[in-house]
Design an enzyme around this catalytic site. Structure first.
Site, PDB file in Angstrom:
ATOM      1  N   GLY A  33       0.456  -4.344  10.486  1.00 41.67           N
ATOM      2  CA  GLY A  33       1.714  -3.987   9.867  1.00 41.67           C
ATOM      3  C   GLY A  33       1.642  -2.535   9.427  1.00 41.67           C
ATOM      4  CE  LYS A  70      -3.777  -2.408   2.300  1.00 43.94           C
ATOM      5  NZ  LYS A  70      -4.570  -2.552   3.550  1.00 43.94           N
ATOM      6  CB  ALA A  87      -1.663   0.613   8.197  1.00 44.86           C
ATOM      7  CG  ASP A  88      -3.395  -5.526   5.711  1.00 38.22           C
ATOM      8  OD1 ASP A  88      -4.336  -5.130   4.991  1.00 38.22           O
ATOM      9  OD2 ASP A  88      -3.323  -6.685   6.150  1.00 38.22           O
ATOM     10  CB  THR A  89      -5.592  -4.347  10.846  1.00 37.83           C
ATOM     11  OG1 THR A  89      -4.946  -3.090  11.071  1.00 37.83           O
ATOM     12  CG2 THR A  89      -5.958  -4.970  12.181  1.00 37.83           C
TER      13      THR A  89
END
Length: 191
Positions: free
Chosen positions: A104, A52, A67-69
């Site tokens: 992340g 991203k 960000a990634d969750t």
């Protein structure tokens, strides 16, 4: 100070950055968020955060946050529920158990990428089936990883957390500000 850009449509991530007093632009990027074969959940959220950050279409001088969750129980990654039955199954699996929320974060600046991982243990109380159904009907879990929002009505299911609350919401403040500092952006200015 360089332009700051958040590569996300997430209102929660935007609220966290705004609460830190940072001026930024934001726009989501299209990314295939599926887990790769043999990829650990931690590697997945870091890979997607970096993807991203590098995919954002901004000025090359901008500092970009990606960000990634993911919500993880054992080896299973819980994404966003596809329908009511999927939501109820997720909440049923999480009920009365401790799961992990991994977020992340990647910051792209000056041609480099820096990443960090936030890991938080979240313990749910027992969730009755009628409560899970009422929660689905509230509309809140429809676009949330793991079918809940800790900062909303889903917080009533949370018995305890160990780790970063903001990481569960979607953007861990500690890790994000450390990465921004590396990129030359300080949240708290020297006096």
């Amino acid at each position: 100070m360089p332009e700051l850009h958040l590569a996300s449509h997430s209102a929660r991530r935007q609220e966290i950055l705004a609460a830190l007093g940072l001026a930024f632009t934001s726009a989501g990027v299209d990314a295939d968020e599926r887990q790769l074969d043999g990829e650990s959940p931690a590697d997945m959220v870091l890979r997607l955060a970096e993807l991203k950050a590098v995919s954002a279409e901004v000025e090359p001088s901008a500092v970009v946050i990606g960000a990634d969750t993911a919500v993880v129980l054992g080896d299973r990654v819980f994404g966003k529920p596809v329908d009511r039955d999927d939501c109820l199954a997720m909440l049923g699996a999480l009920s009365g158990r401790t799961h992990q929320v991994l977020t992340g974060v990647a910051v792209r600046a000056d041609g480099r990428i820096h990443t960090a991982l936030s890991t938080t243990d979240v313990t749910f109380r027992e969730i009755r089936p009628d409560e899970a159904l009422q929660y689905w009907q509230s509309g809140e879990p429809r676009d949330k990883a793991g079918a809940y929002a800790i900062q909303g009505k889903g917080g009533v299911f949370v018995e305890a957390i160990s780790g970063s609350y903001s990481g569960v919401v979607g953007l861990p403040v500690f890790e994000t500000t450390q990465l921004l500092h590396l990129a030359g952006i300080k949240v708290l200015k020297d006096s």
